[in-house]
Write a protein that holds these residues in place. Structure first.
Motif, PDB file in Angstrom:
ATOM      1  N   ALA A  85       0.830  -1.207   0.000  1.00  0.00           N
ATOM      2  CA  ALA A  85       0.000   0.000   0.000  1.00  0.00           C
ATOM      3  C   ALA A  85       0.860   1.250   0.000  1.00  0.00           C
ATOM      4  O   ALA A  85       1.932   1.288   0.608  1.00  0.00           O
ATOM      5  N   GLN A  86       0.377   2.271  -0.679  1.00  0.00           N
ATOM      6  CA  GLN A  86       0.935   3.611  -0.523  1.00  0.00           C
ATOM      7  C   GLN A  86       0.241   4.232   0.682  1.00  0.00           C
ATOM      8  O   GLN A  86      -0.987   4.339   0.710  1.00  0.00           O
ATOM      9  N   THR A  87       1.018   4.636   1.670  1.00  0.00           N
ATOM     10  CA  THR A  87       0.415   5.100   2.915  1.00  0.00           C
ATOM     11  C   THR A  87       0.726   6.570   3.162  1.00  0.00           C
ATOM     12  O   THR A  87       1.749   7.097   2.722  1.00  0.00           O
ATOM     13  N   GLU A  88      -0.168   7.195   3.886  1.00  0.00           N
ATOM     14  CA  GLU A  88      -0.022   8.608   4.246  1.00  0.00           C
ATOM     15  C   GLU A  88      -0.585   8.804   5.636  1.00  0.00           C
ATOM     16  O   GLU A  88      -1.690   8.340   5.941  1.00  0.00           O
ATOM     17  N   ILE A  89       0.179   9.461   6.483  1.00  0.00           N
ATOM     18  CA  ILE A  89      -0.277   9.855   7.810  1.00  0.00           C
ATOM     19  C   ILE A  89      -0.174  11.369   7.890  1.00  0.00           C
ATOM     20  O   ILE A  89       0.881  11.932   7.593  1.00  0.00           O
ATOM     21  N   TRP A  90      -1.273  12.013   8.249  1.00  0.00           N
ATOM     22  CA  TRP A  90      -1.241  13.475   8.287  1.00  0.00           C
ATOM     23  C   TRP A  90      -2.038  14.013   9.467  1.00  0.00           C
ATOM     24  O   TRP A  90      -3.003  13.407   9.903  1.00  0.00           O
ATOM     25  N   GLU A  91      -1.576  15.154   9.966  1.00  0.00           N
ATOM     26  CA  GLU A  91      -2.316  15.882  10.983  1.00  0.00           C
ATOM     27  C   GLU A  91      -3.117  16.975  10.292  1.00  0.00           C
ATOM     28  O   GLU A  91      -2.547  17.903   9.716  1.00  0.00           O
TER      29      GLU A  91
ATOM     30  N   ALA B 219      -4.313   4.443   3.480  1.00  0.00           N
ATOM     31  CA  ALA B 219      -3.522   3.473   2.719  1.00  0.00           C
ATOM     32  C   ALA B 219      -4.258   3.192   1.418  1.00  0.00           C
ATOM     33  O   ALA B 219      -5.476   2.995   1.420  1.00  0.00           O
ATOM     34  N   ARG B 220      -3.521   3.170   0.326  1.00  0.00           N
ATOM     35  CA  ARG B 220      -4.140   2.965  -0.980  1.00  0.00           C
ATOM     36  C   ARG B 220      -3.445   1.809  -1.712  1.00  0.00           C
ATOM     37  O   ARG B 220      -2.232   1.821  -1.910  1.00  0.00           O
ATOM     38  N   PHE B 221      -4.245   0.817  -2.096  1.00  0.00           N
ATOM     39  CA  PHE B 221      -3.772  -0.243  -2.974  1.00  0.00           C
ATOM     40  C   PHE B 221      -4.262   0.098  -4.377  1.00  0.00           C
ATOM     41  O   PHE B 221      -5.477   0.070  -4.650  1.00  0.00           O
ATOM     42  N   ALA B 222      -3.346   0.458  -5.245  1.00  0.00           N
ATOM     43  CA  ALA B 222      -3.730   0.914  -6.581  1.00  0.00           C
ATOM     44  C   ALA B 222      -4.301  -0.231  -7.399  1.00  0.00           C
ATOM     45  O   ALA B 222      -3.701  -1.313  -7.489  1.00  0.00           O
ATOM     46  N   GLY B 223      -5.457   0.010  -8.004  1.00  0.00           N
ATOM     47  CA  GLY B 223      -6.049  -0.959  -8.901  1.00  0.00           C
ATOM     48  C   GLY B 223      -5.548  -0.751 -10.322  1.00  0.00           C
ATOM     49  O   GLY B 223      -4.697   0.099 -10.589  1.00  0.00           O
ATOM     50  N   ALA B 224      -6.118  -1.511 -11.215  1.00  0.00           N
ATOM     51  CA  ALA B 224      -5.695  -1.431 -12.614  1.00  0.00           C
ATOM     52  C   ALA B 224      -6.250  -0.203 -13.317  1.00  0.00           C
ATOM     53  O   ALA B 224      -5.833   0.112 -14.429  1.00  0.00           O
ATOM     54  N   GLY B 225      -7.185   0.484 -12.679  1.00  0.00           N
ATOM     55  CA  GLY B 225      -7.665   1.737 -13.250  1.00  0.00           C
ATOM     56  C   GLY B 225      -8.961   1.636 -14.012  1.00  0.00           C
ATOM     57  O   GLY B 225      -9.447   2.650 -14.531  1.00  0.00           O
ATOM     58  N   HIS B 226      -9.571   0.449 -14.083  1.00  0.00           N
ATOM     59  CA  HIS B 226     -10.829   0.354 -14.826  1.00  0.00           C
ATOM     60  C   HIS B 226     -11.940  -0.296 -13.998  1.00  0.00           C
ATOM     61  O   HIS B 226     -12.898  -0.834 -14.543  1.00  0.00           O
ATOM     62  N   GLY B 227     -11.812  -0.233 -12.677  1.00  0.00           N
ATOM     63  CA  GLY B 227     -12.852  -0.760 -11.808  1.00  0.00           C
ATOM     64  C   GLY B 227     -13.296   0.271 -10.801  1.00  0.00           C
ATOM     65  O   GLY B 227     -12.712   1.369 -10.696  1.00  0.00           O
TER      66      GLY B 227
END
Length: 444
Positions: free
Chosen positions: A67-73, A99-107
């Motif tokens: 996953a691409q993750t980001e933590i922010w205040e 957290a983002r799990f990138a899909g193939a872009g067409h769903g």
């Protein structure tokens, strides 16, 4: 024993379900880890607790499986004007996580959401075991947040991890967002929406008992103040017109009776009928009054929790029409009393939360009903008379959000809060199957 699986599961879905069953101990351990972080609901002005450590723990786990993750205040100025953010609140030391799990872009993209804050464990001495040290007893996991809602968070994390470890590539993005401040304000969900967290649909893993909650009520918090005229309680009262004492507590009774009558009217009105929700309520929750034990009270304050239906919301999603109805009811009652007519009650409106509703024919509703049934936990489409963060994503984020999670919500906020281990497993299984079906699988 696990519930029987139906034959409608695909080969990939069945692999995911079986793998989650084999990962049961890891799911229990993750829930226990989350319970071990003290994330008791924040009080304005108090220092942060373990919110940042918990969010980092989740981000590290999800990052480890791609996953691409980001933590922010969040910056409080980005939320200026939101009714979900009370004055004085800050997010210092209490970040949000995406957290983002990138899909193939067409769903279709799918958001999984949960709140990391929990209510106080007091009185701690009445717990059978330490509320922040999870224990499994007789097939149930005990600890503060087990059901509300660290168990649901653990289930959605394990569901996502399982799909990634099986090498599944979804056609659409899969997002996991964990937020603070649901129990006390709703500010965490508002911060996520302001940050741009959105998807084609969302699942909030609150403890719905494997039902699909498609609707929830909103709420308002009015505090009404009535003034009287103090005097000695041991003396015979003179006429108020001649300067005699006026009992503010007794005058508040006029207001409370008027609101009780309005609630009875609501329960009989056609616009209060909803297929999945109870009619609106006007419930007194806190009262204070008086200055001394032998003094006629000079003031009385009464706070209400007012719940209202999605159909009562205004065009912006809030309860301004309900506020006007409450205020009008109080004014009419006051005008019928000589003292209150001259000394009108005042109303302070505290932070409120919006109602929301997802159409019953939305694809995420059908997907999760079918997923639950196919892993042996059939449920129904219904509603939640309280509120949850999904309303914020639905109303203000453009993300239709349902709730789907383990059983049962009646254990929430209780002493010895607990969740069945089998329910955690089934929740993770249904979420994995639902993600596959809603977002689609590359190469399927």
């Amino acid at each position: 024993m696990s519930p029987p699986l139906t034959t409608t599961l695909t080969a990939v879905e069945r692999r995911a379900v079986e793998e989650i069953e084999r990962s049961k101990e890891d799911l229990v351990a993750l829930t226990a880890d989350l319970i071990g972080f003290d994330t008791t609901a924040h009080e304005i002005g108090a220092p942060p607790r373990d919110e940042a450590r918990l969010q980092e723990h989740l981000a590290q786990r999800l990052g480890a499986v791609g996953a691409q993750t980001e933590i922010w205040e969040p910056k409080i100025e980005d939320l200026t004007g939101s009714r979900l953010v009370p004055p004085g609140l800050t997010f210092e030391g209490r970040p949000q996580m995406l957290a983002r799990f990138a899909g193939a872009g067409h769903g279709r993209s799918l958001l999984l959401n949960g709140h990391i804050d929990v209510v106080s464990s007091e009185p701690r001495n009445r717990w059978t075991s330490d509320p922040n040290q999870a224990q499994v007893r007789n097939g149930r996991l005990y600890g503060r947040g087990a059901v509300d809602m660290k168990g649901g968070i653990a289930a959605m994390v394990v569901a996502a991890e399982t799909l990634m470890r099986l090498g599944v590539r979804l056609a659409g993005d899969l997002l996991i967002c964990t937020v603070t401040d649901e129990e006390s304000t709703g500010a965490g969900g508002a911060a996520a929406v302001a940050h741009g967290v959105a998807a084609d649909a969302a699942i909030v893993t609150e403890a719905s008992g494997f039902d699909v909650w498609t609707a929830c009520r909103g709420s308002l918090i009015p505090t009404i103040t009535v003034v009287g005229r103090p005097g000695h309680a041991g003396w015979s009262a003179a006429d108020p017109g001649d300067g005699g004492a006026v009992n503010a507590i007794e005058k508040m009774g006029i207001v409370s009776e008027a609101l009780r009558h309005l609630e009875r009217q609501w329960h009989g009105r056609a616009d209060q009928h909803h297929p999945h929700l109870s009619p609106g309520d006007i419930i007194p929750t806190m009262i204070s009054g008086g200055e001394w034990i032998v003094t006629i009270p000079a003031s009385c304050r009464l706070t209400y929790h007012v719940a209202y239906l999605p159909g009562q919301a205004d065009a912006d999603g809030w309860g301004s029409k309900v506020e006007a109805e409450i205020a009008g009811c109080i004014e009419r009652a006051a005008n019928a009393d000589p003292w209150l007519a001259e000394h009108q009650p005042t109303i302070e409106w505290g932070p409120g939360v919006p109602p929301a509703e997802v159409p019953s024919d939305h694809p995420i509703v059908r997907v999760m009903l079918d997923a639950g049934a196919d892993i042996g936990r059939p449920g129904r489409a219904t509603g939640f008379d309280n509120w949850h963060d999904g309303a914020t994503f639905t109303r203000f984020g453009g993300t239709p959000a349902i709730c789907f999670g383990p059983s049962d919500v009646r254990s929430a906020h209780t002493i010895d809060e607990s969740v069945a281990v089998g329910d955690l497993v089934a929740c993770a299984q249904a979420i994995a199957v639902g993600a596959l079906r809603f977002s689609g699988q590359v190469g399927a």
